[in-house]
Scaffold this motif. Structure first.
Motif, PDB file in Angstrom:
ATOM      1  N   HIS A 274       0.730  -1.045   0.306  1.00  0.00           N
ATOM      2  CA  HIS A 274      -0.181   0.169  -0.045  1.00  0.00           C
ATOM      3  C   HIS A 274       1.015   1.354  -0.210  1.00  0.00           C
ATOM      4  CE1 HIS A 274      -2.699   3.093   1.245  1.00  0.00           C
ATOM      5  NE2 HIS A 274      -3.699   2.149   0.987  1.00  0.00           N
ATOM      6  N   PRO A 275       0.243   2.030  -0.775  1.00  0.00           N
ATOM      7  CA  PRO A 275       1.871   3.771  -0.838  1.00  0.00           C
ATOM      8  C   PRO A 275       1.756   3.985  -0.207  1.00  0.00           C
ATOM      9  CG  PRO A 275      -0.083   3.631  -2.306  1.00  0.00           C
ATOM     10  CD  PRO A 275      -0.688   2.401  -1.955  1.00  0.00           C
ATOM     11  N   VAL A 276       0.570   4.265   1.280  1.00  0.00           N
ATOM     12  CA  VAL A 276       0.465   5.131   2.121  1.00  0.00           C
ATOM     13  C   VAL A 276       1.372   4.148   3.561  1.00  0.00           C
ATOM     14  CG1 VAL A 276      -0.664   5.893   3.752  1.00  0.00           C
ATOM     15  CG2 VAL A 276      -1.179   6.520   2.107  1.00  0.00           C
ATOM     16  N   LEU A 277       1.129   3.036   3.834  1.00  0.00           N
ATOM     17  CA  LEU A 277       0.782   1.875   4.824  1.00  0.00           C
ATOM     18  C   LEU A 277       2.727   1.522   4.475  1.00  0.00           C
ATOM     19  CD1 LEU A 277      -1.600   0.374   5.183  1.00  0.00           C
ATOM     20  CD2 LEU A 277      -1.211   2.423   6.641  1.00  0.00           C
ATOM     21  N   MET A 278       3.428   1.200   3.157  1.00  0.00           N
ATOM     22  CA  MET A 278       4.491   0.470   2.958  1.00  0.00           C
ATOM     23  C   MET A 278       5.662   1.714   3.741  1.00  0.00           C
ATOM     24  SD  MET A 278       6.041  -1.211   0.535  1.00  0.00           S
ATOM     25  CE  MET A 278       6.338  -0.096  -0.979  1.00  0.00           C
ATOM     26  N   PRO A 279       5.616   2.777   3.449  1.00  0.00           N
ATOM     27  CA  PRO A 279       6.482   3.256   4.694  1.00  0.00           C
ATOM     28  C   PRO A 279       6.502   3.494   5.255  1.00  0.00           C
ATOM     29  CG  PRO A 279       5.749   4.814   2.458  1.00  0.00           C
ATOM     30  CD  PRO A 279       4.872   3.347   2.247  1.00  0.00           C
ATOM     31  N   ILE A 280       5.336   3.695   5.697  1.00  0.00           N
ATOM     32  CA  ILE A 280       5.334   3.093   7.718  1.00  0.00           C
ATOM     33  C   ILE A 280       5.457   2.129   8.103  1.00  0.00           C
ATOM     34  CG2 ILE A 280       3.788   3.835   9.482  1.00  0.00           C
ATOM     35  CD1 ILE A 280       1.959   5.540   7.656  1.00  0.00           C
ATOM     36  N   LEU A 281       5.960   1.108   7.599  1.00  0.00           N
ATOM     37  CA  LEU A 281       6.341  -0.228   7.570  1.00  0.00           C
ATOM     38  C   LEU A 281       7.486  -0.184   7.825  1.00  0.00           C
ATOM     39  CD1 LEU A 281       3.301  -2.738   6.289  1.00  0.00           C
ATOM     40  CD2 LEU A 281       4.318  -2.819   9.130  1.00  0.00           C
ATOM     41  N   ARG A 282       7.988  -0.216   6.743  1.00  0.00           N
ATOM     42  CA  ARG A 282       9.181   0.070   6.864  1.00  0.00           C
ATOM     43  C   ARG A 282      10.296   1.002   7.376  1.00  0.00           C
ATOM     44  NH1 ARG A 282      11.438   4.552   3.677  1.00  0.00           N
ATOM     45  NH2 ARG A 282       9.881   3.900   2.226  1.00  0.00           N
ATOM     46  N   ASN A 283       9.347   2.331   8.140  1.00  0.00           N
ATOM     47  CA  ASN A 283      10.813   2.937   9.073  1.00  0.00           C
ATOM     48  C   ASN A 283      10.648   2.283  10.164  1.00  0.00           C
ATOM     49  OD1 ASN A 283      11.297   4.388   6.868  1.00  0.00           O
ATOM     50  ND2 ASN A 283       9.191   6.332   7.368  1.00  0.00           N
ATOM     51  N   GLU A 284       9.650   1.843   9.889  1.00  0.00           N
ATOM     52  CA  GLU A 284       9.248   1.046  11.690  1.00  0.00           C
ATOM     53  C   GLU A 284       9.829  -0.143  11.751  1.00  0.00           C
ATOM     54  OE1 GLU A 284       6.637   2.254  14.619  1.00  0.00           O
ATOM     55  OE2 GLU A 284       6.358   3.795  13.673  1.00  0.00           O
ATOM     56  N   ILE A 285       9.857  -0.591  10.951  1.00  0.00           N
ATOM     57  CA  ILE A 285      10.827  -1.954  10.404  1.00  0.00           C
ATOM     58  C   ILE A 285      12.172  -1.341  11.352  1.00  0.00           C
ATOM     59  CG2 ILE A 285      11.749  -3.831   9.919  1.00  0.00           C
ATOM     60  CD1 ILE A 285       8.340  -4.220   8.546  1.00  0.00           C
ATOM     61  N   LEU A 286      12.226  -0.201  10.165  1.00  0.00           N
ATOM     62  CA  LEU A 286      14.116  -0.028  10.487  1.00  0.00           C
ATOM     63  C   LEU A 286      14.349   0.332  11.189  1.00  0.00           C
ATOM     64  CD1 LEU A 286      14.869   1.480   7.165  1.00  0.00           C
ATOM     65  CD2 LEU A 286      15.956  -0.617   7.286  1.00  0.00           C
ATOM     66  N   LEU A 287      13.541   1.141  12.558  1.00  0.00           N
ATOM     67  CA  LEU A 287      13.947   2.347  13.771  1.00  0.00           C
ATOM     68  C   LEU A 287      13.928   0.978  15.023  1.00  0.00           C
ATOM     69  CD1 LEU A 287      13.566   4.961  15.121  1.00  0.00           C
ATOM     70  CD2 LEU A 287      11.490   4.355  15.867  1.00  0.00           C
ATOM     71  N   ALA A 288      13.392  -0.108  14.566  1.00  0.00           N
ATOM     72  CA  ALA A 288      13.361  -0.791  15.408  1.00  0.00           C
ATOM     73  C   ALA A 288      14.505  -1.692  15.472  1.00  0.00           C
ATOM     74  CB  ALA A 288      12.195  -2.042  15.635  1.00  0.00           C
ATOM     75  N   ALA A 289      15.016  -2.409  14.022  1.00  0.00           N
ATOM     76  CA  ALA A 289      15.612  -2.924  13.452  1.00  0.00           C
ATOM     77  C   ALA A 289      17.341  -2.638  14.056  1.00  0.00           C
ATOM     78  CB  ALA A 289      15.690  -4.094  12.455  1.00  0.00           C
ATOM     79  N   LEU A 290      17.065  -1.392  13.680  1.00  0.00           N
ATOM     80  CA  LEU A 290      18.808  -1.031  13.585  1.00  0.00           C
ATOM     81  C   LEU A 290      19.882  -0.810  15.351  1.00  0.00           C
ATOM     82  CD1 LEU A 290      18.757   1.124  10.418  1.00  0.00           C
ATOM     83  CD2 LEU A 290      19.479  -1.195  10.687  1.00  0.00           C
ATOM     84  N   PRO A 291      18.671   0.016  15.722  1.00  0.00           N
ATOM     85  CA  PRO A 291      19.711   0.086  17.271  1.00  0.00           C
ATOM     86  C   PRO A 291      19.329  -1.380  17.917  1.00  0.00           C
ATOM     87  CG  PRO A 291      17.633   1.773  17.562  1.00  0.00           C
ATOM     88  CD  PRO A 291      17.421   0.517  15.746  1.00  0.00           C
ATOM     89  N   MET A 292      18.869  -1.897  17.707  1.00  0.00           N
ATOM     90  CA  MET A 292      18.452  -3.707  18.702  1.00  0.00           C
ATOM     91  C   MET A 292      20.013  -3.845  17.745  1.00  0.00           C
ATOM     92  SD  MET A 292      15.014  -5.336  17.930  1.00  0.00           S
ATOM     93  CE  MET A 292      15.145  -7.070  19.500  1.00  0.00           C
ATOM     94  N   ALA A 293      20.217  -4.299  16.414  1.00  0.00           N
ATOM     95  CA  ALA A 293      21.325  -4.976  15.810  1.00  0.00           C
ATOM     96  C   ALA A 293      22.766  -3.981  16.200  1.00  0.00           C
ATOM     97  CB  ALA A 293      21.420  -4.522  14.306  1.00  0.00           C
TER      98      ALA A 293
END
Length: 139
Positions: A20-39
């Protein structure tokens, strides 16, 4: 590097039907915000566990948003039905129960700093709202 990572994450979301053009960027940014600090926080966990638990807090919100997005994008919702309501309620309750168990494990069993998890949750909420606002402004 970060553009390649975002591209691969967008591709992964698209393959799962979350394009979805609106939801995909939100999901991407949420996943990156979670994964990068954890990594980044995992190797530094002995020195300071705060970064890891920040990512954990952001991951809780990313997990919740991912589940809700996946559910609603894969359902054809023409009318409101009791079955739809019960399905949403059951999924939300199970997801909430898992979140409670994860938070209990993090806070009580692992002694995670409350401020780190709370900061991750708040930061993830702000990132989701800002991403939505920017996406709406650009369309």
């Amino acid at each position: 590097m970060s553009f390649a990572l975002a591209f691969h994450l967008d591709k992964w979301l698209w393959q799962r039907g979350l394009g979805h053009p609106v939801l995909m960027p939100i999901l991407r940014n949420e996943i990156l915000l979670a994964a990068l600090p954890m990594a980044l926080g995992l190797p530094l966990f002995v020195i300071t566990p705060w970064l890891f638990w920040f990512g954990f807090g952001a991951g809780i919100l990313a997990y919740t948003f991912f589940g809700l997005t996946h559910f609603f994008l894969h359902r054809k919702i023409d009318t409101y039905t009791a079955a739809l309501f019960l399905s949403v309620l059951l999924r939300w309750s199970l997801r909430f129960g898992l979140t409670v168990l994860l938070l209990y494990g993090a806070l009580v069993l692992c002694g995670a700093p409350v401020t780190a998890i709370l900061a991750g949750l708040v930061c993830a909420s702000v990132v989701a709202l800002l991403t939505y606002a920017i996406t709406q402004r650009n369309t």
